[in-house]
Design a protein around this motif. Structure first.
Motif, mmCIF file in Angstrom:
data_model
loop_
_atom_site.group_PDB
_atom_site.id
_atom_site.type_symbol
_atom_site.label_atom_id
_atom_site.label_comp_id
_atom_site.label_asym_id
_atom_site.label_seq_id
_atom_site.Cartn_x
_atom_site.Cartn_y
_atom_site.Cartn_z
ATOM 1 N N ALA A 1 -29.816 16.638 23.330
ATOM 2 C CA ALA A 1 -30.503 17.530 24.268
ATOM 3 C C ALA A 1 -31.434 16.479 25.335
ATOM 4 C CB ALA A 1 -31.573 18.094 23.409
ATOM 5 N N THR A 2 -31.372 16.950 26.411
ATOM 6 C CA THR A 2 -32.399 16.297 27.457
ATOM 7 C C THR A 2 -33.659 17.093 27.650
ATOM 8 O OG1 THR A 2 -31.397 17.586 29.217
ATOM 9 C CG2 THR A 2 -30.049 15.626 28.636
ATOM 10 N N ALA A 3 -34.479 16.588 28.540
ATOM 11 C CA ALA A 3 -35.586 17.213 29.028
ATOM 12 C C ALA A 3 -35.442 18.261 29.868
ATOM 13 C CB ALA A 3 -36.417 16.226 29.844
ATOM 14 N N ASN A 4 -34.165 18.609 30.387
ATOM 15 C CA ASN A 4 -33.809 19.686 31.194
ATOM 16 C C ASN A 4 -33.580 20.824 29.894
ATOM 17 O OD1 ASN A 4 -32.368 21.865 32.313
ATOM 18 N ND2 ASN A 4 -31.351 20.593 33.687
ATOM 19 N N THR A 5 -34.364 21.582 29.351
ATOM 20 C CA THR A 5 -34.300 22.512 28.578
ATOM 21 C C THR A 5 -33.002 23.440 28.461
ATOM 22 O OG1 THR A 5 -36.755 22.869 28.613
ATOM 23 C CG2 THR A 5 -35.247 24.467 27.317
ATOM 24 N N GLY A 6 -32.021 23.077 27.270
ATOM 25 C CA GLY A 6 -30.984 23.734 27.241
ATOM 26 C C GLY A 6 -29.736 23.126 27.603
ATOM 27 N N LYS A 7 -30.045 22.007 28.252
ATOM 28 C CA LYS A 7 -28.786 20.978 28.665
ATOM 29 C C LYS A 7 -28.694 19.883 27.828
ATOM 30 C CE LYS A 7 -28.186 23.930 31.985
ATOM 31 N NZ LYS A 7 -26.746 24.744 32.157
ATOM 32 N N SER A 8 -27.445 19.348 27.640
ATOM 33 C CA SER A 8 -27.157 18.196 26.830
ATOM 34 C C SER A 8 -26.297 17.224 27.263
ATOM 35 C CB SER A 8 -26.786 18.763 25.433
ATOM 36 O OG SER A 8 -25.466 19.107 25.561
ATOM 37 N N VAL A 9 -26.237 16.089 27.063
ATOM 38 C CA VAL A 9 -25.327 14.995 27.416
ATOM 39 C C VAL A 9 -24.708 14.501 26.205
ATOM 40 C CG1 VAL A 9 -26.545 14.097 29.469
ATOM 41 C CG2 VAL A 9 -26.940 13.177 27.201
ATOM 42 N N THR A 10 -23.331 13.829 26.422
ATOM 43 C CA THR A 10 -22.517 13.247 25.155
ATOM 44 C C THR A 10 -22.672 11.880 25.689
ATOM 45 O OG1 THR A 10 -20.488 14.104 26.176
ATOM 46 C CG2 THR A 10 -21.721 15.476 24.559
ATOM 47 N N PHE A 11 -21.706 11.021 24.813
ATOM 48 C CA PHE A 11 -21.469 9.887 25.020
ATOM 49 C C PHE A 11 -20.250 9.349 24.842
ATOM 50 C CE2 PHE A 11 -26.031 10.081 23.881
ATOM 51 C CZ PHE A 11 -26.551 9.290 24.911
ATOM 52 N N ASN A 12 -19.709 8.429 25.466
ATOM 53 C CA ASN A 12 -18.389 7.962 25.139
ATOM 54 C C ASN A 12 -18.269 6.658 25.242
ATOM 55 O OD1 ASN A 12 -15.506 7.154 25.325
ATOM 56 N ND2 ASN A 12 -14.872 8.771 27.049
ATOM 57 N N LEU A 13 -17.933 5.748 24.443
ATOM 58 C CA LEU A 13 -18.039 4.244 24.085
ATOM 59 C C LEU A 13 -16.672 3.714 24.130
ATOM 60 C CD1 LEU A 13 -20.524 4.077 21.207
ATOM 61 C CD2 LEU A 13 -20.792 4.258 23.572
ATOM 62 N N SER A 14 -15.589 4.414 24.440
ATOM 63 C CA SER A 14 -14.235 3.700 24.665
ATOM 64 C C SER A 14 -14.397 3.129 26.094
ATOM 65 C CB SER A 14 -13.300 4.824 24.764
ATOM 66 O OG SER A 14 -13.324 5.771 25.492
ATOM 67 N N GLY A 15 -13.895 1.879 25.999
ATOM 68 C CA GLY A 15 -13.793 1.156 27.452
ATOM 69 C C GLY A 15 -15.227 0.795 27.915
ATOM 70 N N GLY A 16 -16.256 0.794 26.964
ATOM 71 C CA GLY A 16 -17.688 0.491 27.759
ATOM 72 C C GLY A 16 -18.379 1.766 27.410
ATOM 73 N N ALA A 17 -19.865 1.711 27.508
ATOM 74 C CA ALA A 17 -20.567 2.819 27.221
ATOM 75 C C ALA A 17 -20.757 3.591 28.389
ATOM 76 C CB ALA A 17 -22.153 2.353 26.780
ATOM 77 N N LYS A 18 -20.470 5.054 28.160
ATOM 78 C CA LYS A 18 -20.611 6.076 29.137
ATOM 79 C C LYS A 18 -21.663 7.002 28.611
ATOM 80 C CE LYS A 18 -16.055 4.960 30.520
ATOM 81 N NZ LYS A 18 -15.857 4.037 29.324
ATOM 82 N N VAL A 19 -22.500 7.702 29.607
ATOM 83 C CA VAL A 19 -23.161 8.981 29.043
ATOM 84 C C VAL A 19 -22.429 9.988 30.084
ATOM 85 C CG1 VAL A 19 -24.781 8.245 30.875
ATOM 86 C CG2 VAL A 19 -25.045 9.979 29.275
ATOM 87 N N VAL A 20 -22.207 11.287 29.450
ATOM 88 C CA VAL A 20 -21.329 12.112 30.236
ATOM 89 C C VAL A 20 -22.113 13.434 30.275
ATOM 90 C CG1 VAL A 20 -19.128 13.405 29.926
ATOM 91 C CG2 VAL A 20 -19.390 11.215 28.724
#
Length: 310
Positions: free
Chosen positions: A261-280
């Motif tokens: 969860a982010t500070a934008n209520t109701g919205k979220s991010v995910t993470f992908n660590l393949s080939g380097g850290a990424k936020v999606v």
């Protein structure tokens, strides 16, 4: 959708320093029967630490009954931190640094839990995380040896120096010319954004897009569009989407599964660590984390190369 507390800390249950031993980290310290300064003084790899404790007049304190747990930087750790001489550092400068390495009580490797740890520096907590590569403090300082015995506590050896942060999230952004676009947009957004970034609470994690990232966004969403009064809510929504409640270090990310969860209520991010850290982002896709674990007094900053869109 799991909130940050659920997806981060539930994945880090049974966190112990005993699992941090690594074949690549061959630091060996013989346990001693003296107090913590005596044990450190008997080991040449701690000569800089002992000199620093002496200069800060903390030796007598650590000779006390305690008990204490000390995360002890070896000589190589001081060099890694850019401290090649103690001459420029006064007692007042050394004291908050050194006390940030000391925890009240004897905390052996098997007893250490994940999350926030209070130090005897009441103005500076430290943050522990564990992944397959070991145990880390504040996302980048590695524990390389554990459970060095002393009569009044225990020592764990670390490979860098814990330096308390001195700037807030906003001050970090304002001081870096790579973030002039981000700063200008925060000032133009709803005041709630600036308020969120200056609040303390339990800390924040900010994924900060560079100027280049915003210039790329402006090709499809012009800056004038974001700054239009009618679109203030959109701008606020985008900026809050880059903020996650709580401190999430890069070394925590392997333990995070599912949306956060982010500070934008109701919205979220995910993470992908393949080939380097990424936020999606939901509609923007993956943004590379190009610099990580910039510690602030009220959180942590990770630099990203693409603006996240909810």
């Amino acid at each position: 959708m799991a909130n940050l507390k659920t997806c981060l800390f539930a994945a880090m249950v049974a966190f112990t320093l005993s699992s941090c031993n690594d074949d690549d980290d061959d630091t060996t310290v013989d346990p001693g029967t003296g107090n913590i300064p005596a044990v450190a003084s008997a080991d040449p790899q701690f000569s800089t630490l002992v000199a620093a404790l002496t200069k800060a007049e903390l030796v007598t304190t650590l000779q006390g009954a305690g008990p204490f747990t000390v995360f002890a930087p070896n000589n190589a750790a001081f060099t890694a931190a850019g401290i090649t001489s103690l001459d420029p550092l006064t007692k007042d400068a050394l004291t908050p640094i050194l006390t940030s390495h000391v925890v009240s009580g004897t905390v052996k490797a098997a007893d250490v839990k994940s999350g926030t740890v209070e130090t005897v520096n009441t103005n500076n907590d430290i943050y522990l995380s564990k992944n397959a590569d070991g145990v880390f403090i504040n996302g980048k300082i590695k524990v390389i040896a554990t459970d060095v015995a002393a009569s009044n506590g225990v020592i764990h050896v670390i490979d860098n120096v814990i330096v308390p942060p001195t700037r807030s999230l906003v001050e970090i952004a304002q001081a870096d010319t790579s973030f002039t676009e981000l700063v200008s947009l925060v000032l133009a957004a709803d005041p709630a954004v600036a308020t969120a970034l200056t609040s303390a609470g339990n800390g924040l994690t900010v994924f900060a897009p560079t100027n280049a990232a915003f210039r790329e966004l402006y090709k499809t969403t012009p800056k004038a569009t974001l700054l239009a009064p009618a679109n203030r809510a959109l701008l606020t929504s985008v900026l809050l989407y880059h903020v996650v409640p709580g401190r999430v270090f890069s070394t925590d990310l392997p333990n995070v599964s599912g949306p956060v969860a982010t500070a934008n209520t109701g919205k979220s991010v995910t993470f992908n660590l393949s080939g380097g850290a990424k936020v999606v982002g939901t509609t923007s896709g993956a943004s590379n984390i190009t610099a990580a674990n910039i510690l602030a007094t009220n959180g942590v900053v990770h630099v990203i190369d693409k603006v996240l869109m909810p």
